[in-house]
Design an enzyme around this catalytic site. Structure first.
Site, mmCIF file in Angstrom:
data_model
loop_
_atom_site.group_PDB
_atom_site.id
_atom_site.type_symbol
_atom_site.label_atom_id
_atom_site.label_comp_id
_atom_site.label_asym_id
_atom_site.label_seq_id
_atom_site.Cartn_x
_atom_site.Cartn_y
_atom_site.Cartn_z
ATOM 1 N N ARG A 1 1.301 3.484 15.385
ATOM 2 C CA ARG A 1 0.035 3.768 16.104
ATOM 3 C C ARG A 1 0.071 2.981 17.293
ATOM 4 O O ARG A 1 -0.055 1.892 17.320
ATOM 5 C CB ARG A 1 -1.049 3.473 15.107
ATOM 6 C CG ARG A 1 -0.979 4.337 13.569
ATOM 7 C CD ARG A 1 -2.297 4.158 13.085
ATOM 8 N NE ARG A 1 -2.141 4.620 11.795
ATOM 9 C CZ ARG A 1 -3.240 4.882 10.880
ATOM 10 N NH1 ARG A 1 -4.593 4.486 11.429
ATOM 11 N NH2 ARG A 1 -3.342 5.307 9.730
ATOM 12 N N ARG B 1 -8.669 14.065 3.018
ATOM 13 C CA ARG B 1 -8.751 14.576 4.154
ATOM 14 C C ARG B 1 -7.035 14.753 4.595
ATOM 15 O O ARG B 1 -6.320 14.165 3.816
ATOM 16 C CB ARG B 1 -9.433 13.617 5.289
ATOM 17 C CG ARG B 1 -8.864 12.437 5.158
ATOM 18 C CD ARG B 1 -9.282 11.503 6.189
ATOM 19 N NE ARG B 1 -8.488 10.318 6.173
ATOM 20 C CZ ARG B 1 -8.850 9.312 5.458
ATOM 21 N NH1 ARG B 1 -9.937 9.291 4.754
ATOM 22 N NH2 ARG B 1 -8.165 8.184 5.482
ATOM 23 N N HIS C 1 1.041 -1.354 0.059
ATOM 24 C CA HIS C 1 0.131 -0.064 0.085
ATOM 25 C C HIS C 1 0.774 1.450 0.031
ATOM 26 O O HIS C 1 1.573 1.606 0.999
ATOM 27 C CB HIS C 1 -0.804 -0.137 1.173
ATOM 28 C CG HIS C 1 -1.750 1.198 1.427
ATOM 29 N ND1 HIS C 1 -3.077 1.111 1.288
ATOM 30 C CD2 HIS C 1 -1.567 2.601 1.568
ATOM 31 C CE1 HIS C 1 -3.631 2.260 1.510
ATOM 32 N NE2 HIS C 1 -2.574 3.447 1.752
ATOM 33 N N GLU D 1 -4.103 6.968 -3.223
ATOM 34 C CA GLU D 1 -3.653 5.679 -2.574
ATOM 35 C C GLU D 1 -3.452 4.780 -4.070
ATOM 36 O O GLU D 1 -4.226 4.855 -4.711
ATOM 37 C CB GLU D 1 -4.444 5.220 -1.930
ATOM 38 C CG GLU D 1 -4.693 5.720 -0.372
ATOM 39 C CD GLU D 1 -5.571 5.024 0.577
ATOM 40 O OE1 GLU D 1 -5.143 5.119 1.559
ATOM 41 O OE2 GLU D 1 -6.472 4.236 0.188
ATOM 42 N N GLU E 1 -7.540 5.017 -4.758
ATOM 43 C CA GLU E 1 -8.530 6.388 -4.671
ATOM 44 C C GLU E 1 -7.939 7.276 -3.962
ATOM 45 O O GLU E 1 -6.685 7.281 -3.881
ATOM 46 C CB GLU E 1 -9.736 5.695 -3.334
ATOM 47 C CG GLU E 1 -8.720 5.351 -2.265
ATOM 48 C CD GLU E 1 -9.738 4.729 -1.020
ATOM 49 O OE1 GLU E 1 -10.672 5.749 -0.477
ATOM 50 O OE2 GLU E 1 -10.029 3.549 -0.659
#
Lengths: 446, 190, 446, 190
Positions: free
Chosen positions: A338, A292, A208, A275, A288
């Site tokens: 994260r 944001r 990704h 992406e 896509e």
């Protein structure tokens, strides 16, 4: 420039926006639910308005209350953060109609790019590479075989109404297609009540890769390099890095150019992310556009030195880009872990009171969080409680720094994903940069 | 017409003053008593309270007396701070620096809170009489005030029969979600 | 590379070194006095040894105990930090003699450059600019007048045994010299019991500019740009920044070249700093070489991306420089505010227990500190308890970020210099970069 | 000759094991009981204790019992942790995981501590007898042990007349400044 910005969000991203506003000399208004009254993001703002009870639908997603809060506080712009109302075209449109600036793209941008088929169409029209797939619903086995042979095996059959892996079948060769087609249809019908299926190229171990873009109102568009977000669990990103170990200078230029083209084709404004899937042969395909600011934006900030939130605000205020493409230089390497309030093995949420909180510090370490000793992690919201970001001269230093920062990070009273990140950092494949979106699945199974 | 100005006829009141940090209801004269630094200090006191699981914390300084209560058996920080909020809110109506009504005073009372964010009006128009006054007897379902939001006038009704013991918000000022507007004694009979 | 490093220091610099060692995969041994047993720097290390009571002379400066600690823990190198034993040539020599590597220059380097007259002589011999002054002691008014006329007025007469401003006289013109000479001699005699005086050029509003240098064992020397440390109170630096607002690319190259030459002349090795005075006409004069890592090293790290502590360790281990001069790029701007446990107006020390500690975070903010809620600031040691460092794309952003970080920084229970730094950041002269070593004096008087 | 090896003749003992974090005296077999993670957990307990101003905190887990004491009237964090240190130090001599002597046991006793950092030896040479044994009566000024530092043998003398109640350090192991070496009962008479 705006005089007062209302931040229609909570937690770390709300604090992130407040910090940027303070540095720009802009006053801030925090909104909060009753559950968040004591949160640091509320105390950090100049003003605050309670907009509803704990449930996000009744507070952070409550458009009338959020807009009333902007009105009574006299805010002239709203920053939506990520999640909540950030990709709500209706909200952006209402903001525009009452003369409060929505800090983000236009409502048309959001509406158009929010429709994934439409976005794909726009990009294809421009001659840019998108994931190969059947044009629409497949009516018969013959249609399916035709489409599959055109695309090339392996392919994946998906329910058009689908989601969560139901109604999906991976097919490796032509002779298996008919049976898989029937099975997928049957499962789609029983699960979703709709047997319609379509077909796409199936990528075995894709990465990704996403490209950060910025566009001003004059049509100037630049990109700030890529981020590799391949470490995911159930499509939730866990660890991101830039530059991608799989992207060299030549590929960066190429994928960056395509991202800029895609954004130009959509007449996009403000900050956004394009992406892509990157396959093992270094072919990339548009997926896509995220309209944001993204959770993982800090790693791009660390290597470019560009404050993306400030740029977002400046662009929304109508100012032109302060950088040309040739001014964008990526220095060193950055990673983000994260930190979620979750069991690091079972991934069950772990809300509760943080009894001790001590973030890591020193050179090359950044923590974005509103946590503190005594803070309460509410079960009502996303489990991400902190972003730990490191920067180093190279990937090696960046990883070593992340490892020591993870060791320094003290969060007590709840479970967090810190131990999982330690394990990932210790993995030889990860250390070599050999990852794909299937990495974590295999990693967790082993 | 300015798009952002609510379409309220004959509106002459000044634009609502912005809610100061940590004191949603402390407006008007109260502003001169509680500076930004002081409100931050009070926030710190609240933090102190919840960290230490205290039941009550009282501070008197330069004529301002702050009293923060914490019920035994409270579960979360959040709730304790919510508990504390009404006490400070009420100081907005008592600019002479006395504390808000104590728990003893509000015991058995019904608090009418704002269900939305907006601007509080006690009367249907600037020239009209207020819907209710202190000491009035009201019926369940009777309109007590208006909270204006997004150009819409939202009538707030009483949840109970009873007598208005205290009006806790000031007309033309902004109110938050959950902000206390009226204290009603449901046991009072005419 | 070393296997285990003993850190012969305390507080933030000890933690800084421990962090660098961890990132390099080196084990660490903390030493501590009885007063520091609970300090974060002790907990952060792999091992720890108590070396004495609170008094630094009996613990951190106690050479036998420090070396015994290295011996019993099996450390193969000692990092001295700054202060304490860091510029003690004898200590460096003993380390060398017992086969424990002193992470710093050679004991000869320390001894030679520790003698300021000697350092000056070496640099002058190389034809580099030093502060103009009399060659040595002035025997008579005639000698003084001759020297002053050669140097040019104003001059300052100083006691050779002097310090602390005693025995000093600033002389603006020749006719005032005789009286000042006598007065200085008399004061020197009464204060120090030695009437010997000398004379130097007196700079009205000089800047303190220092250049970071690195030298490997093969004689390669590079510099990493300058730091402006003009904001001082009684020769104690309070706030440092890089680049200096007074230094442009041309001057940077020139002063950098001189710094490198000076270091080469001294056959210096490892990391060091060359200090200069910069006058209003942009003339610069060599002052001295600091043979240790300096408190303000992080701002150089922020703009160059180079981890100076890691470089120091690598160089001490005999590795060559990893950078050539042309690889050194200064990105953006960085500042450091030294947060001292002091009354921000009276500068009286404020030791005690920190009841609440919450450091600032987010993009471009770095905190180096061992403080935490519940930590005790001991009256036995230096009052500096934290270094707040910010980085921005330019000086403007760096200052705005520092201002918001100072606002975010919560330290309760003791007094700190945070309010003073806020005032400095708000000063129009400071904002314009119009500062000199006399800035703070005037600032505090106003 | 290796410069770093002390010039002690006939030395056959293994090189001193390094002091593990937070457990200066927990050596030898104790290493297998207290892992790095566990010592960190204990450090956390100490933090817990000093933050909460407890007098005592006891933890038993997997056969290891840890006991941390905190004297009433302690002023600073620092001191409280120093207080705690000897208790854990003593576990080094009791690898079978019992706790160190309690305050009741040490009451009235004199503790001889190491004035320097170095290596502890109970005898003048490996072949010689120890200077003192448990239960021996000693005189003030009598040599109790050697602490070697920088190749120098430092004789440690008794500060009192009395009886050796406990030897708290292990021969050939390293000792910190201030580490307890001997517990002497000064009231015991021969």
């Amino acid at each position: 420039m705006f005089k007062k910005v209302l931040i229609a969000n909570r937690g770390e991203i709300a604090l992130r926006v407040i910090r940027a506003c303070k540095e720009l000399g802009i006053k801030t208004v925090a909104i909060h639910s009753e559950a968040d009254a004591a949160s640091l993001h509320v105390r950090a703002a100049d003003e605050k308005v309670c907009v509803g009870p704990a449930e996000a639908a009744l507070s952070y997603r409550n458009i009338p209350n959020v807009l009333s809060a902007a009105e009574i506080s006299g805010a002239d712009a709203i920053h939506p953060g990520y999640g909540f109302l950030s990709e709500n075209a209706h909200f952006a449109e209402v903001c525009e109609s009452i003369g409060i600036k929505f800090i983000g793209p236009s409502s048309e941008n959001i509406a158009m790019l929010g429709d994934k088929a439409k976005a794909r169409e726009i990009v294809m029209k421009r001659g840019l590479p998108v994931t190969p797939g059947s044009p629409g619903e497949l009516r018969s086995e013959e249609e399916a075989l035709q489409a599959a042979q055109k695309i090339g095996f392996p392919v994946i059959i998906k329910a058009t109404a689908g989601g969560g892996g139901r109604g999906m079948r991976v097919v490796n060769k032509a002779e298996d297609l008919a049976r898989a087609f029937q099975a997928a249809q049957a499962e789609a019908k029983s699960t979703f009540g709709n047997e319609s299926v379509y077909l796409e190229r199936y990528f075995l171990e894709p990465r990704h890769i996403e490209v950060q873009v910025m566009a001003d109102n004059r049509g100037h568009v630049i990109h700030l390099g890529e981020r590799d977000c391949s470490i995911q669990r159930r499509h939730q990103k866990l660890l991101e890095e830039t530059p991608s170990p799989a992207v060299d200078e030549k590929l960066r230029k190429e994928i960056g150019r395509v991202a800029v083209e895609a954004v130009k084709a959509a007449h996009y404004r403000n900050v956004g992310t394009v992406e892509f899937l990157l396959d093992k042969d270094r072919n990339f395909f548009f997926m896509e556009v995220n309209t944001r600011i993204q959770v993982e934006h800090p790693i791009t900030e660390m290597v470019t030195g560009v404050d993306l939130i400030k740029e977002q605000i400046r662009l929304a205020a109508g100012l032109p880009l302060t950088l040309r493409q040739q001014d964008v230089v990526m220095n060193g390497h950055s990673m983000e872990c994260r930190i979620n309030a979750e069991d690091p093995e079972k991934f069950t949420p772990s809300p509760g009171t943080i009894t001790k909180y001590s973030p890591p510090g020193g050179f090359g370490v950044r923590v974005d969080s509103v946590m503190e000793s005594g803070a309460v992690v509410s079960p009502h919201y996303d489990s991400m409680i902190a972003k730990l970001i490191t920067h180093g001269r190279d990937r090696q230093e960046c990883m070593a720094r992340m490892r020591r920062a993870l060791d320094e990070f003290v969060i007590e009273g709840i479970k967090t994903t810190i131990p999982l990140h330690r394990r990932i950092l210790d993995d030889p494949d990860f250390q070599k940069g050999h990852v794909s979106t299937t990495f974590l699945e295999r990693f967790l199974a082993s | 017409m300015n798009k952002r100005k609510p379409a309220r006829p004959k509106k002459k009141q000044p634009r609502p003053i912005v809610l100061p940090q940590a004191f949603p209801g402390a407006q008007g004269h109260a502003d001169t008593i509680l500076t930004g630094t002081q409100t931050k200090q009070i926030q710190d006191l609240i933090d102190l309270l919840r960290r230490n699981n205290l039941t009550e914390l009282e501070l008197e300084r330069q004529g301002v007396r702050i009293r923060v209560r914490h019920e035994v058996g409270m579960k979360t920080v959040t709730t304790s701070v919510q508990e504390a909020a009404p006490a400070s809110t009420q100081s907005g109506n008592q600019p002479t620096a006395s504390s808000g009504p104590s728990a003893e005073e509000t015991a058995g009372m019904v608090t009418i809170t704002s269900p939305i964010v907006g601007t509080f009006y006690r009367s249907p128009s600037p020239d009209a009489d207020p819907y209710v006054e202190d000491g009035d007897y009201v019926k369940k379902g009777q309109v007590l005030c208006i909270v204006e939001a997004m150009k819409l006038m939202n009538e707030i009704e009483s949840e109970t029969d009873g007598r208005i013991v205290k009006i806790l918000a000031e007309s033309t000022k902004s109110v938050e979600y959950g902000q206390a507007l009226f204290l009603i004694d449901p046991k009072a009979t005419q």
